[in-house]
Design an enzyme around this catalytic site. Structure first.
Site, PDB file in Angstrom:
ATOM      1  N   ARG A   1       0.472  -0.730  16.422  1.00  0.00           N
ATOM      2  CA  ARG A   1       1.142  -1.700  15.413  1.00  0.00           C
ATOM      3  C   ARG A   1       2.492  -1.172  15.070  1.00  0.00           C
ATOM      4  O   ARG A   1       2.568  -0.009  14.728  1.00  0.00           O
ATOM      5  CB  ARG A   1       0.211  -2.095  14.164  1.00  0.00           C
ATOM      6  CG  ARG A   1      -1.148  -2.785  14.483  1.00  0.00           C
ATOM      7  CD  ARG A   1      -1.796  -2.932  13.305  1.00  0.00           C
ATOM      8  NE  ARG A   1      -1.274  -4.406  12.739  1.00  0.00           N
ATOM      9  CZ  ARG A   1      -1.401  -4.634  11.374  1.00  0.00           C
ATOM     10  NH1 ARG A   1      -2.389  -4.154  10.809  1.00  0.00           N
ATOM     11  NH2 ARG A   1      -1.118  -5.698  10.939  1.00  0.00           N
TER      12      ARG A   1
ATOM     13  N   ASP B   1       4.077  -1.568   3.354  1.00  0.00           N
ATOM     14  CA  ASP B   1       4.112  -0.849   4.798  1.00  0.00           C
ATOM     15  C   ASP B   1       5.043  -0.001   5.280  1.00  0.00           C
ATOM     16  O   ASP B   1       5.195   0.714   6.022  1.00  0.00           O
ATOM     17  CB  ASP B   1       3.748  -1.925   5.978  1.00  0.00           C
ATOM     18  CG  ASP B   1       2.290  -2.578   5.861  1.00  0.00           C
ATOM     19  OD1 ASP B   1       2.102  -3.538   4.940  1.00  0.00           O
ATOM     20  OD2 ASP B   1       1.577  -2.171   6.636  1.00  0.00           O
TER      21      ASP B   1
ATOM     22  N   GLY C   1      -4.278  -1.766   6.868  1.00  0.00           N
ATOM     23  CA  GLY C   1      -3.783  -1.399   5.644  1.00  0.00           C
ATOM     24  C   GLY C   1      -2.966  -0.186   5.887  1.00  0.00           C
ATOM     25  O   GLY C   1      -3.807   0.831   6.791  1.00  0.00           O
ATOM     26  N   ALA C   2      -1.726   0.135   5.474  1.00  0.00           N
ATOM     27  CA  ALA C   2      -0.921   1.309   6.099  1.00  0.00           C
ATOM     28  C   ALA C   2      -1.568   2.689   5.767  1.00  0.00           C
ATOM     29  O   ALA C   2      -1.380   3.356   6.462  1.00  0.00           O
ATOM     30  CB  ALA C   2       0.588   0.864   5.445  1.00  0.00           C
ATOM     31  N   GLY C   3      -2.090   2.718   4.623  1.00  0.00           N
ATOM     32  CA  GLY C   3      -2.644   3.991   4.408  1.00  0.00           C
ATOM     33  C   GLY C   3      -3.884   4.465   5.089  1.00  0.00           C
ATOM     34  O   GLY C   3      -3.960   5.600   5.598  1.00  0.00           O
TER      35      GLY C   3
ATOM     36  N   LYS D   1       4.972   6.126   3.157  1.00  0.00           N
ATOM     37  CA  LYS D   1       5.412   4.839   3.337  1.00  0.00           C
ATOM     38  C   LYS D   1       7.012   4.705   3.603  1.00  0.00           C
ATOM     39  O   LYS D   1       7.393   3.402   4.047  1.00  0.00           O
ATOM     40  CB  LYS D   1       4.875   3.865   2.559  1.00  0.00           C
ATOM     41  CG  LYS D   1       3.340   4.108   2.397  1.00  0.00           C
ATOM     42  CD  LYS D   1       2.424   3.015   2.817  1.00  0.00           C
ATOM     43  CE  LYS D   1       0.967   3.420   2.702  1.00  0.00           C
ATOM     44  NZ  LYS D   1       0.284   2.750   1.383  1.00  0.00           N
TER      45      LYS D   1
ATOM     46  N   CYS E   1      -2.256  -9.678  -0.575  1.00  0.00           N
ATOM     47  CA  CYS E   1      -2.854  -8.729   0.210  1.00  0.00           C
ATOM     48  C   CYS E   1      -4.008  -8.043  -0.263  1.00  0.00           C
ATOM     49  O   CYS E   1      -4.418  -8.185  -1.086  1.00  0.00           O
ATOM     50  CB  CYS E   1      -1.791  -8.188   1.076  1.00  0.00           C
ATOM     51  SG  CYS E   1      -2.451  -7.590   2.950  1.00  0.00           S
TER      52      CYS E   1
HETATM   53  C1  RUB Z   1      -1.570  -4.799   4.891  1.00  0.00           C
HETATM   54  C2  RUB Z   1      -0.552  -4.915   3.798  1.00  0.00           C
HETATM   55  C3  RUB Z   1      -0.902  -3.680   2.675  1.00  0.00           C
HETATM   56  C4  RUB Z   1      -0.212  -2.531   2.916  1.00  0.00           C
HETATM   57  C5  RUB Z   1      -0.523  -1.578   1.905  1.00  0.00           C
HETATM   58  O1  RUB Z   1      -1.250  -5.492   6.080  1.00  0.00           O
HETATM   59  O2  RUB Z   1       0.394  -5.426   4.193  1.00  0.00           O
HETATM   60  O3  RUB Z   1      -0.089  -4.263   1.451  1.00  0.00           O
HETATM   61  O4  RUB Z   1      -0.494  -2.132   4.280  1.00  0.00           O
HETATM   62  O5  RUB Z   1      -1.825  -1.076   1.969  1.00  0.00           O
HETATM   63  P1  RUB Z   1      -2.404  -5.592   7.303  1.00  0.00           P
HETATM   64  P2  RUB Z   1      -2.417   0.192   1.420  1.00  0.00           P
HETATM   65  O6  RUB Z   1      -3.684  -5.980   6.593  1.00  0.00           O
HETATM   66  O7  RUB Z   1      -1.780  -6.356   8.248  1.00  0.00           O
HETATM   67  O8  RUB Z   1      -2.758  -4.225   7.970  1.00  0.00           O
HETATM   68  O9  RUB Z   1      -1.915   0.144   0.143  1.00  0.00           O
HETATM   69  O10 RUB Z   1      -3.845  -0.048   1.573  1.00  0.00           O
HETATM   70  O11 RUB Z   1      -1.893   1.307   2.559  1.00  0.00           O
END
Ligand code: RUB
Length: 308
Positions: free
Chosen positions: A59, A194, A17-19, A230, A125
């Site tokens: 990544r 992302d 997850g990007a965050g 992001k 996701c």
């Molecule tokens: C995670 C993904 C999420 C974004 C945003 O992909 O696509 O939608 O990262 O997440 P992966 P957040 O599982 O391959 O990392 O809002 O939690 O930053």
């Protein structure tokens, strides 16, 4: 946890997850700086540069990672001593992590205001930023329902439905290919990001662009929840965001693949949703149309941000 453990966990998606990737990268640099506080300044700088490169190699797609690294190490070249540099990195990492957490609250308030009592929200996701608004809407007493996708091949949807269930939010769990079938039941779509590029395109989990196309066709609002870190300032200079392609074995076992010599498995894990399919992007600086991505990059990230 050591910096190389954090890098391994990002690569293997234990941290995902990007965050979260961004917050953990900032925390890893903070610890690594403390562990190397006894080095002379030049050696310290080069150790931090290597550490940054180790994290950046994990990544390629989520720009939250290079943004977090750049923001955390921004002051290193101006430090007069190793002690100053360590202090500066600690302060910047702490501020980044705190602001990233506050951003989720603000984004939650903004997206919740777009969810009406009785609405059904479709999400894809597992995005903390997207879930923030859904959970906030529930806390506001709205009677909402969620349609959540499975998210092959990693099944991040399982994390999403667990969180939704913990918040007692009625949820329908569907396979990814059922999105268009269920779109008439949804009132709006909320997803995370992302990366957001200068032309307002959003890069998110593979399948997001199909969902956006289905939402567009059905005239349903498509909202992206994304912290400003992001946004990808390098796209102002024409750099393209690399789409990560993960091992084929995540989709088909090596054994099954070996029996199918004419079959090639491809496993891109993100895709690009063009700006024209996006109604708004909710950031901690306010909701913007995707066409204003440039402003976020210029005013909140700073074009020309010092490269490592
Ligand atoms: C995670 C993904 C999420 C974004 C945003 O992909 O696509 O939608 O990262 O997440 P992966 P957040 O599982 O391959 O990392 O809002 O939690 O930053």
């Amino acid at each position: 946890m050591s910096l190389s453990d954090t890098a391994d966990d990002i690569r293997s998606m234990k941290i995902r997850g990007a965050g979260k990737i961004a917050r953990e990268a900032a925390a890893a640099l903070r610890s690594f700086a403390g562990e190397n506080a006894n080095l002379p300044l030049d050696s310290f700088k080069s150790a931090m540069k290597d550490a940054a490169e180790t994290l950046l190699a994990t990544r390629p797609t989520a720009v939250s990672l290079p943004n977090a690294v750049r923001i955390t190490l921004r002051g290193i070249d101006d430090a007069a001593s190793t002690a100053d540099a360590v202090e500066d990195i600690r302060r910047r990492a702490d501020a980044f992590i705190r602001k990233a957490e506050e951003a989720l609250d603000i984004i939650g308030e903004i997206t919740a205001s777009r969810i009406r009592d009785g609405d059904t929200v479709l999400t894809h996701c597992n995005s903390k930023a997207a879930l923030a608004g859904i959970i906030r809407a529930k806390e506001q007493g709205k009677d909402i329902r969620v349609i959540a996708t499975e998210v092959r091949p990693w099944n991040q949807g399982l994390l999403t439905i667990k969180t939704l269930n913990d918040h007692k939010i009625p949820t329908t769990y569907i396979v990814d290919s059922a999105v268009r079938y269920f779109m008439p039941e949804a009132d709006l779509v909320i997803v995370g990001a992302d990366a957001v590029t200068v032309n307002g395109a959003v890069i998110n989990k593979i399948g997001t662009s199909q969902i956006a196309a289905a939402a567009h066709e059905a005239r349903k609002n498509f909202i992206v929840a994304a912290e400003t870190f992001k946004f990808a300032p390098q796209t102002m200079g024409g750099t393209r965001i690399e789409i990560e392609e993960r091992p084929a074995s995540e989709v088909l076992s090596d054994e099954a693949a070996a029996a199918l010599p004419y079959v090639t498995v491809r496993n891109p894990v993100f895709d690009v949703t063009p700006a024209e399919y996006i109604d708004l992007i909710a950031t901690e600086e306010g909701a913007i149309p995707p066409q204003l991505a440039y402003i976020i990059m210029k005013e909140h990230l700073g074009w020309g941000a010092k490269e490592l």
